[in-house]
Design a protein around this motif. Structure first.
Motif, PDB file in Angstrom:
ATOM      1  N   ASP A  75       0.928  -1.388  -0.134  1.00 40.36           N
ATOM      2  CA  ASP A  75      -0.003   0.092  -0.072  1.00 40.36           C
ATOM      3  C   ASP A  75       0.818   1.511  -0.028  1.00 40.36           C
ATOM      4  O   ASP A  75       1.381   1.611   1.201  1.00 40.36           O
ATOM      5  CB  ASP A  75      -0.964  -0.044   1.474  1.00 40.36           C
ATOM      6  CG  ASP A  75      -2.017   0.885   1.230  1.00 40.36           C
ATOM      7  OD1 ASP A  75      -1.916   1.957   0.432  1.00 40.36           O
ATOM      8  OD2 ASP A  75      -3.225   0.747   1.653  1.00 40.36           O
ATOM      9  N   PRO A  76       1.178   1.836  -1.250  1.00 39.36           N
ATOM     10  CA  PRO A  76       2.078   2.770  -1.328  1.00 39.36           C
ATOM     11  C   PRO A  76       1.739   4.128  -0.522  1.00 39.36           C
ATOM     12  O   PRO A  76       2.764   4.978  -0.394  1.00 39.36           O
ATOM     13  CB  PRO A  76       2.247   3.052  -2.684  1.00 39.36           C
ATOM     14  CG  PRO A  76       1.118   2.601  -3.155  1.00 39.36           C
ATOM     15  CD  PRO A  76       0.415   1.581  -2.284  1.00 39.36           C
ATOM     16  N   ALA A  77       0.642   4.347  -0.109  1.00 38.79           N
ATOM     17  CA  ALA A  77       0.014   5.474   0.340  1.00 38.79           C
ATOM     18  C   ALA A  77       0.263   5.783   2.061  1.00 38.79           C
ATOM     19  O   ALA A  77       0.006   6.715   2.442  1.00 38.79           O
ATOM     20  CB  ALA A  77      -1.354   6.008  -0.074  1.00 38.79           C
ATOM     21  N   TYR A  78       0.708   4.646   2.446  1.00 39.60           N
ATOM     22  CA  TYR A  78       0.846   4.454   4.120  1.00 39.60           C
ATOM     23  C   TYR A  78       2.325   4.048   4.430  1.00 39.60           C
ATOM     24  O   TYR A  78       2.830   3.114   3.694  1.00 39.60           O
ATOM     25  CB  TYR A  78      -0.150   3.479   4.474  1.00 39.60           C
ATOM     26  CG  TYR A  78      -1.669   3.849   4.351  1.00 39.60           C
ATOM     27  CD1 TYR A  78      -2.498   4.429   5.224  1.00 39.60           C
ATOM     28  CD2 TYR A  78      -2.487   3.765   3.026  1.00 39.60           C
ATOM     29  CE1 TYR A  78      -3.559   4.783   5.248  1.00 39.60           C
ATOM     30  CE2 TYR A  78      -3.634   4.403   2.910  1.00 39.60           C
ATOM     31  CZ  TYR A  78      -4.283   4.916   4.033  1.00 39.60           C
ATOM     32  OH  TYR A  78      -5.642   5.233   3.791  1.00 39.60           O
ATOM     33  N   TYR A  79       2.569   4.521   5.314  1.00 41.52           N
ATOM     34  CA  TYR A  79       4.034   4.141   5.939  1.00 41.52           C
ATOM     35  C   TYR A  79       3.819   4.390   7.502  1.00 41.52           C
ATOM     36  O   TYR A  79       3.040   5.192   7.822  1.00 41.52           O
ATOM     37  CB  TYR A  79       4.962   5.222   5.476  1.00 41.52           C
ATOM     38  CG  TYR A  79       6.408   4.940   6.416  1.00 41.52           C
ATOM     39  CD1 TYR A  79       7.101   4.090   5.596  1.00 41.52           C
ATOM     40  CD2 TYR A  79       6.903   5.549   7.306  1.00 41.52           C
ATOM     41  CE1 TYR A  79       8.207   3.612   6.263  1.00 41.52           C
ATOM     42  CE2 TYR A  79       8.154   5.138   7.930  1.00 41.52           C
ATOM     43  CZ  TYR A  79       8.815   4.429   7.504  1.00 41.52           C
ATOM     44  OH  TYR A  79      10.046   4.124   7.935  1.00 41.52           O
ATOM     45  N   SER A  80       4.434   3.517   8.369  1.00 45.77           N
ATOM     46  CA  SER A  80       4.505   3.409   9.862  1.00 45.77           C
ATOM     47  C   SER A  80       5.799   3.106  10.129  1.00 45.77           C
ATOM     48  O   SER A  80       6.545   2.189   9.634  1.00 45.77           O
ATOM     49  CB  SER A  80       3.263   2.694  10.293  1.00 45.77           C
ATOM     50  OG  SER A  80       3.433   1.136   9.846  1.00 45.77           O
ATOM     51  N   ALA A  81       6.140   3.317  11.527  1.00 45.24           N
ATOM     52  CA  ALA A  81       7.168   3.096  12.033  1.00 45.24           C
ATOM     53  C   ALA A  81       6.948   3.007  13.721  1.00 45.24           C
ATOM     54  O   ALA A  81       6.106   3.941  14.156  1.00 45.24           O
ATOM     55  CB  ALA A  81       8.484   3.787  11.722  1.00 45.24           C
TER      56      ALA A  81
END
Length: 270
Positions: A187-193
Motif C-alpha cells: 500500500d504505497p500511500a501508507y507508512y508506519s514506524a
C-alpha cells in the motif's frame, strides 16, 4: 517532506534525530503513523512538519491550510508554540500572526493558514480544506473525531502525520488501522514506524532500567518500547488459553462459527 531542507532547519535551530529524518521528514507517503516512546523529540519533529506544510506553494485551492489535532487545545499548542517560536526567531515577529482565542495563525506574505484543533470540539475542523494534518497523542483522539475530519482531507489529498503511543481503547481504533496499513508494503500511500527508547539520543540505559523498576510491564512496553499490548489487557485478555488446535475441514460434520459484532463502542470478535 521530499528533499530534506537542511538549510532551513539550520535557520530554525532544528537538529533532527536520525529517526525523524528517516521515518518522518523524508517520507513521501501520504499517511504516516508513528508509535513513539516518551521524550524522543516528537514535538520538534511535529513542529517541523508544520513548517513544511506552511511553506508549501499555493495550489488550485489556494494557500496551504495546515491543521494540528490533539485531545485538547493545550496539547495541540505544544508543537505549534515550538513552530511559532522558531519561525519568529528566524524571520521576525511579524512573519506569522496568531490568535490564541480563535486557535488560528497565518503568514501574511503567503496567506498560509494554521489551525489547532481539539478532540473536545469534534466539529472544529468542519468547513476547512486541509493541505496537511498533524496529530499529536493520537491514541486519545476518538474514532468519531477522526471520521469527521476525513472529508476535510480528501480534496487536497492532505498529507497526514500521526504521533501516538500504542495505548488504544475501544473508542479509538483508527490509529492502529493506519499503523497496520503502513506495515503493508503493498500500500504505497501508507507508512508506519516504531520509535523505541533505543532511538532516543537523550535517554541512557540506566534511566530506562530505572523506569523498568517503577512502571508496570504493560506501561513500560508501551511508553519505552513502543509495543502494542492488547494481550496484556488493553483490549482482550487471556486469549491464548481460549484457543483450540487448528482443525481440518470435514464435509461430513457440522462446523459452527460465532461472530460478536462491534457495532458501536466495541471490537468485532470472531
Amino acid at each position: 517532506m521530499a528533499g530534506v531542507p537542511d538549510i532551513r532547519w539550520a535557520v530554525l535551530g532544528y537538529s533532527p534525530n536520525k529517526w525523524a529524518v528517516t521515518h518522518v521528514h523524508s517520507r513521501v507517503e501520504r499517511f504516516g503513523a508513528y508509535v513513539t516512546c516518551r521524550q524522543c523529540g516528537k514535538t520538534w519533529a511535529a513542529a517541523m512538519e508544520i513548517d513544511d506544510g506552511m511553506a508549501q506553494p499555493a495550489d488550485d485551492f489556494g494557500p496551504p491550510c495546515v491543521g494540528v489535532l490533539s485531545y485538547d487545545y493545550k496539547r495541540a499548542e505544544l508543537s505549534i508554540d515550538r513552530y511559532l517560536t522558531a519561525v519568529r526567531r528566524a524571520f521576525g515577529q511579524d512573519y506569522i500572526l496568531s490568535n490564541n482565542n480563535k486557535h488560528t495563525a497565518y503568514i501574511p506574505s503567503t496567506g498560509a493558514q494554521l489551525l489547532w484543533l481539539s478532540a473536545d470540539d469534534p466539529d472544529a475542523g468542519i468547513g476547512f480544506t486541509f493541505s496537511k494534518l498533524i496529530v499529536d497523542e493520537g491514541q486519545r483522539v476518538p474514532d468519531t473525531v477522526w471520521a469527521k475530519l476525513l472529508p476535510t482531507l480528501n480534496v487536497r489529498h492532505a498529507a497526514v502525520r500521526v504521533f501516538s503511543t500504542p495505548d488504544i481503547t475501544p473508542t479509538q481504533t483508527w490509529f492502529r488501522g493506519l499503523y497496520l496499513r503502513g506495515q503493508d508494503s503493498a500500500d504505497p500511500a501508507y507508512y508506519s514506524a516504531t520509535v523505541s527508547w533505543r532511538d532516543n539520543p537523550w535517554i541512557s540505559r540506566a534511566e530506562v532500567e530505572l523506569a523498568r523498576t517503577h512502571e508496570t510491564r504493560r506501561d513500560f512496553l508501551m511508553l519505552y518500547e513502543g509495543q502494542w499490548v492488547d494481550a496484556e489487557g488493553s483490549v482482550f485478555g487471556s486469549v491464548e488459553p481460549a484457543l483450540i488446535a487448528p482443525a481440518v475441514y470435514d464435509p461430513t460434520r457440522r462446523h459452527t462459527m460465532a461472530v460478536d459484532f462491534g457495532i458501536r463502542d466495541d471490537f468485532t470478535v470472531v
